[in-house]
Design a protein around this motif. Structure first.
Motif: not given
Length: 282
Positions: A121-134, A206-220
């Motif tokens: 919960l304390m790890v921002p999702e943006q912090a793991v974008f580079i490892p996930l993308h790779a 809440f999960t559906f709302l989060y998935a539907w509104n998610d923008f940053l990871w689909p953009l990447v």
């Protein structure tokens, strides 16, 4: 008697004041929503003169017709539905089983593992974008539904919510089932899951709302136009729409993307209230 009457009048006055404050806040919150909705039904020629007003006068459906005329829009909507529904179902399955294990099962390292999960919960999702993308790039999974769904299945808040809910269920219920020779899987499937419907519904929504509104990871992850979700797809055309079609088309795109979420909340709002109230009371 006079004192009791005075206390009742005082309580009534306070409750009325609180209700008035809630109404004022609700109206202020709804004003931008109504304004966007009104602009989506106004001709762009009218919006070029003025964007004021909360009534769509004159009224037109041309903005929505122009949006739906884009051949890619139904595909973007279909991608969002696949991602949101799949992510919701898989998250509910993982969170409920993990929550039950943390709440009821004894195994080595349970407390340490639970703390490790909550640390997510304390790890921002943006912090793991580079490892996930790779990682997904090395697997060749980008521009697939798998890449859009799998990274979002690790939901520490969902595990915490289900763990706390299962801990609040009296153990007497399980012990009675064990006396009838019910196994652990049977208890979980036929007793604990039906009892957790309010919590599951809240988490699922809440999960559906989060998935539907998610923008940053689909953009990447989704660089192919055919794999855009509705949020990324509509954002990709907003600049052109604002310049060529007008502001009304941009507002129509916003309403179009938000409508499924609003309808979902209206259908399941009683389950949200019951789930939140149950969790707070326990």
């Amino acid at each position: 008697m006079a004192t009791a009457t005075s206390d009742r009048k005082s309580a009534f006055t306070v409750s009325n004041a609180l209700a008035a404050v809630v109404v004022v806040v609700a109206v202020l919150w709804l004003m931008p929503v109504v304004w966007v909705l009104a602009m989506s039904f106004k001709p762009n020629s009218e919006l070029m003169r003025s964007t004021a007003g909360f009534l769509p006068i004159p009224f037109t459906l041309d903005n929505y017709a122009g949006l739906l005329s884009l051949s890619a829009t139904p595909n973007w909507l279909f991608n969002s539905l696949i991602v949101a529904v799949s992510m919701t179902l898989l998250t509910l399955a993982l969170a409920s089983t993990a929550g039950y294990a943390f709440a009821r099962l004894e195994f080595p390292g349970r407390r340490i593992l639970f703390v490790f999960v909550l640390a997510g919960l304390m790890v921002p999702e943006q912090a793991v974008f580079i490892p996930l993308h790779a990682l997904f790039s090395s697997w060749g999974y980008h521009n697939t539904h798998t890449a859009l769904i799998v990274p979002r299945l690790a939901v520490p808040m969902g595990v915490f919510l289900m763990t706390q809910f299962f801990r609040a269920v009296p153990r007497d219920i399980e012990e009675a089932a064990e006396l009838d020779n019910a196994g652990r899987l049977t208890i979980f499937r036929k007793i604990m899951l039906p009892l957790s419907y309010p919590a599951l519904t809240t988490l699922g929504l809440f999960t559906f709302l989060y998935a539907w509104n998610d923008f940053l990871w689909p953009l990447v992850s989704a660089t192919d136009k055919e794999m855009y979700t509705i949020t990324v797809g509509l954002a990709s055309i907003q600049g052109n729409f604002a310049e060529t079609e007008g502001l009304g088309s941009v507002m129509a795109a916003a309403v179009f993307a938000s409508a499924p979420v609003v309808l979902l909340y209206l259908v399941f709002q009683k389950y949200i209230v019951s789930g939140v109230s149950m969790g707070s009371s326990k």
